[in-house]
Design an enzyme around this catalytic site. Structure first.
Site, mmCIF file in Angstrom:
data_model
loop_
_atom_site.group_PDB
_atom_site.id
_atom_site.type_symbol
_atom_site.label_atom_id
_atom_site.label_comp_id
_atom_site.label_asym_id
_atom_site.label_seq_id
_atom_site.Cartn_x
_atom_site.Cartn_y
_atom_site.Cartn_z
ATOM 1 N N LYS A 80 0.868 -1.183 0.000
ATOM 2 C CA LYS A 80 0.000 0.000 0.000
ATOM 3 C C LYS A 80 0.892 1.216 0.000
ATOM 4 O O LYS A 80 1.989 1.186 0.578
ATOM 5 C CB LYS A 80 -0.872 -0.002 1.268
ATOM 6 C CG LYS A 80 -2.156 0.747 1.128
ATOM 7 C CD LYS A 80 -3.255 -0.138 0.586
ATOM 8 C CE LYS A 80 -4.562 0.580 0.422
ATOM 9 N NZ LYS A 80 -5.663 -0.296 0.050
ATOM 10 N N GLY A 180 -26.398 -0.077 3.237
ATOM 11 C CA GLY A 180 -25.598 0.706 2.290
ATOM 12 C C GLY A 180 -25.764 0.188 0.878
ATOM 13 O O GLY A 180 -25.320 -0.915 0.551
ATOM 14 N N GLY A 182 -24.644 1.696 -2.041
ATOM 15 C CA GLY A 182 -23.799 2.524 -2.899
ATOM 16 C C GLY A 182 -23.291 1.678 -4.047
ATOM 17 O O GLY A 182 -24.026 0.842 -4.597
ATOM 18 N N VAL A 184 -21.153 -0.958 -4.337
ATOM 19 C CA VAL A 184 -21.212 -2.417 -4.196
ATOM 20 C C VAL A 184 -22.623 -2.861 -3.807
ATOM 21 O O VAL A 184 -23.157 -3.827 -4.377
ATOM 22 C CB VAL A 184 -20.199 -2.926 -3.143
ATOM 23 C CG1 VAL A 184 -20.258 -4.444 -3.045
ATOM 24 C CG2 VAL A 184 -18.783 -2.489 -3.485
ATOM 25 N N TYR A 186 -25.512 -1.645 -4.369
ATOM 26 C CA TYR A 186 -26.454 -1.618 -5.498
ATOM 27 C C TYR A 186 -26.297 -2.885 -6.360
ATOM 28 O O TYR A 186 -27.269 -3.581 -6.664
ATOM 29 C CB TYR A 186 -26.224 -0.358 -6.351
ATOM 30 C CG TYR A 186 -26.997 -0.374 -7.647
ATOM 31 C CD1 TYR A 186 -28.346 -0.014 -7.672
ATOM 32 C CD2 TYR A 186 -26.387 -0.782 -8.836
ATOM 33 C CE1 TYR A 186 -29.061 -0.061 -8.859
ATOM 34 C CE2 TYR A 186 -27.104 -0.826 -10.024
ATOM 35 C CZ TYR A 186 -28.439 -0.469 -10.034
ATOM 36 O OH TYR A 186 -29.149 -0.527 -11.204
HETATM 37 P P1 NAD Z 1 -20.023 3.704 -1.525
HETATM 38 O O1 NAD Z 1 -19.567 4.929 -0.829
HETATM 39 O O2 NAD Z 1 -20.343 3.765 -2.965
HETATM 40 O O3 NAD Z 1 -21.332 3.114 -0.777
HETATM 41 C C1 NAD Z 1 -21.526 3.162 0.590
HETATM 42 C C2 NAD Z 1 -23.003 3.450 0.816
HETATM 43 O O4 NAD Z 1 -23.261 3.359 2.203
HETATM 44 C C3 NAD Z 1 -23.410 4.846 0.369
HETATM 45 O O5 NAD Z 1 -24.564 4.748 -0.456
HETATM 46 C C4 NAD Z 1 -23.726 5.577 1.669
HETATM 47 O O6 NAD Z 1 -24.753 6.542 1.532
HETATM 48 C C5 NAD Z 1 -24.135 4.419 2.565
HETATM 49 N N1 NAD Z 1 -24.002 4.649 3.995
HETATM 50 C C6 NAD Z 1 -23.032 5.315 4.673
HETATM 51 N N2 NAD Z 1 -23.262 5.259 5.992
HETATM 52 C C7 NAD Z 1 -24.383 4.533 6.160
HETATM 53 C C8 NAD Z 1 -25.113 4.116 7.294
HETATM 54 N N3 NAD Z 1 -24.747 4.450 8.524
HETATM 55 N N4 NAD Z 1 -26.224 3.367 7.094
HETATM 56 C C9 NAD Z 1 -26.625 3.039 5.840
HETATM 57 N N5 NAD Z 1 -25.963 3.418 4.735
HETATM 58 C C10 NAD Z 1 -24.854 4.142 4.891
HETATM 59 O O7 NAD Z 1 -18.899 2.598 -1.224
HETATM 60 P P2 NAD Z 1 -18.709 1.196 -1.949
HETATM 61 O O8 NAD Z 1 -17.654 1.321 -2.972
HETATM 62 O O9 NAD Z 1 -20.027 0.629 -2.302
HETATM 63 O O10 NAD Z 1 -18.069 0.349 -0.758
HETATM 64 C C11 NAD Z 1 -18.859 -0.085 0.333
HETATM 65 C C12 NAD Z 1 -17.975 -0.791 1.353
HETATM 66 O O11 NAD Z 1 -17.326 -1.907 0.727
HETATM 67 C C13 NAD Z 1 -16.833 0.065 1.897
HETATM 68 O O12 NAD Z 1 -16.598 -0.316 3.230
HETATM 69 C C14 NAD Z 1 -15.641 -0.309 1.035
HETATM 70 O O13 NAD Z 1 -14.413 -0.098 1.708
HETATM 71 C C15 NAD Z 1 -15.904 -1.790 0.828
HETATM 72 N N6 NAD Z 1 -15.302 -2.344 -0.380
HETATM 73 C C16 NAD Z 1 -15.610 -1.828 -1.594
HETATM 74 C C17 NAD Z 1 -15.051 -2.401 -2.732
HETATM 75 C C18 NAD Z 1 -15.408 -1.877 -4.114
HETATM 76 O O14 NAD Z 1 -15.165 -2.603 -5.092
HETATM 77 N N7 NAD Z 1 -15.976 -0.696 -4.231
HETATM 78 C C19 NAD Z 1 -14.157 -3.476 -2.635
HETATM 79 C C20 NAD Z 1 -13.879 -4.012 -1.360
HETATM 80 C C21 NAD Z 1 -14.462 -3.423 -0.240
#
Ligand code: NAD
Length: 348
Positions: A80, A180, A182, A184, A186
């Site tokens: 990292k 959540g 967002g 992932v 969705y």
């Molecule tokens: P994102 O920001 O697109 O989605 C997160 C969602 O959670 C948002 O819609 C936000 O409004 C919602 N949220 C925040 N606080 C909340 C709460 N208290 N209650 C309900 N909803 C809440 O992020 P993402 O890319 O979808 O990632 C989601 C999680 O997965 C993160 O922890 C990220 O580190 C992890 N992750 C993501 C990926 C990836 O490919 N994007 C890969 C590995 C891990």
């Protein structure tokens, strides 16, 4: 700062520091373990209060990458980088080019990618100085948005948990509550809907929750009630520390399996889940699909290979669940043991 003390605490490894006065570059590359292959992990670009805080962030995150890559069967170690965001005005292009040169000097021992504070454009700038970069534009061999792959892996992980805990071979009629929706969350709802699952969702953004209702017939639940839904599976897909002393006693689900990183507020919360008979799919095991996808860029991107490898998350989660039952040990410990076995085998 007790530099080597920190390296010892996080079980290192090697760390590289880069400084470039002309551009204001102050960068740290932490390479936790490279027994399985060159280290791979994102570049964080954030302001840090102290150099020590930046170092600890890099050390902690790179170690996590070792575990995630090893369990996903990737031929990569954990790395990292942290690029300390200057407080004064800076030239972003010059800064990321200097960072690219710094990475290039490591000769491919570390391969970078996007992380908090960095994006596709930054990776494209880095690419002008080194080939040791992933997360670049699709037209330049990049792998695109990792979220659908992360969601696919989580769906497979949920299927493995449902098989182990509920004895069901499909998700038809299985009730999953997603915290959540967002990037992932969705795509996870899409996967679950197509598999015939019943879905409940909560999101701080009402528009996102509403979209899940519209597109996947999800029931929208108030934010503070998502952990109490009488469902089969709770899938934390928002922030870290979702599983803590306040939420765990309220869980009605028999399975916790979601995408969020660092879901356990404390390791002891993993013991707590185990004692309550709740099957927890360790976060770094179930959410590796995005990493699997980006890792494909190193050898030449092929979405079909990414998909096939991501589907294997099913086997990993099932193995963890079975070992956990057999050894009466919490899943988060079993996952760590599996990684340590793989690393020890690679060293031999
Ligand atoms: P994102 O920001 O697109 O989605 C997160 C969602 O959670 C948002 O819609 C936000 O409004 C919602 N949220 C925040 N606080 C909340 C709460 N208290 N209650 C309900 N909803 C809440 O992020 P993402 O890319 O979808 O990632 C989601 C999680 O997965 C993160 O922890 C990220 O580190 C992890 N992750 C993501 C990926 C990836 O490919 N994007 C890969 C590995 C891990």
């Amino acid at each position: 700062m007790d530099l080597f003390g920190h390296l010892k605490t996080y079980d290192y490894g090697e760390v590289h520091f880069g400084l470039d006065k002309a551009t204001g570059l102050k960068a740290i590359v932490a390479i936790h373990d490279s027994r399985l292959g060159p280290s791979l992990g994102g570049c964080r670009f954030l302001p840090y209060d102290t150099d020590e805080a930046a170092l600890i962030d890099a050390l902690r995150l790179a170690r996590g990458m070792t575990y995630k890559a090893a369990l996903a069967g990737l031929k990569h170690g954990g790395g990292k980088s942290v690029l300390i965001r200057p407080r004064q005005h800076f030239d972003r292009v010059a800064l990321f080019r200097a960072f690219g040169k710094f990475i290039d000097g490591l000769g491919g021992h570390y391969i970078t990618a996007e992380d908090s504070g960095t994006g596709l454009e930054d990776m494209e700038v880095i690419r002008t100085a080194t080939k040791h970069v992933t997360g670049v534009d699709v037209k330049n061999g990049g792998s695109g948005d990792p979220s659908p792959f992360t969601a696919l892996g989580v769906r497979r992980g949920i299927e493995a948990c449902v098989k182990h805990k509920l004895g069901k071979t499909t998700l038809e009629g299985v009730h999953v509550a997603v915290q959540g929706v967002g990037h992932v969350g969705y795509h996870l709802c899409k996967e679950l809907f197509e598999a015939g699952a019943k879905i409940s969702v909560a999101d701080v953004d009402p528009l996102k929750a509403e979209r899940a209702h519209r597109e996947f017939k999800a029931t929208v639940v108030p934010l503070d009630q998502i952990f109490e839904v009488a469902c089969d599976v709770i899938a934390p897909c928002a922030l870290g520390s979702a599983l803590n002393d306040q939420t765990i006693p309220r869980l009605k689900a028999k399975i916790v399996a979601g995408a969020a990183n660092n879901q356990l507020a404390e390791p002891r919360n993993g013991d707590d889940l185990h004692q309550r008979g709740i099957l927890y799919a360790p976060d770094y095991a179930i959410n590796a699909g995005g990493l699997v996808n980006v890792a494909q860029e190193v050898t030449g991107y092929d979405a079909t290979v990414s998909r096939e490898r991501t589907l294997k998350i099913y086997d990993t989660i099932l193995e963890i669940a079975e070992r956990s039952t057999k050894l009466r040990s919490p899943t988060y410990r079993i996952a760590d043991i599996l990684v340590e076995e793989k690393l020890a085998a690679a060293a031999r």
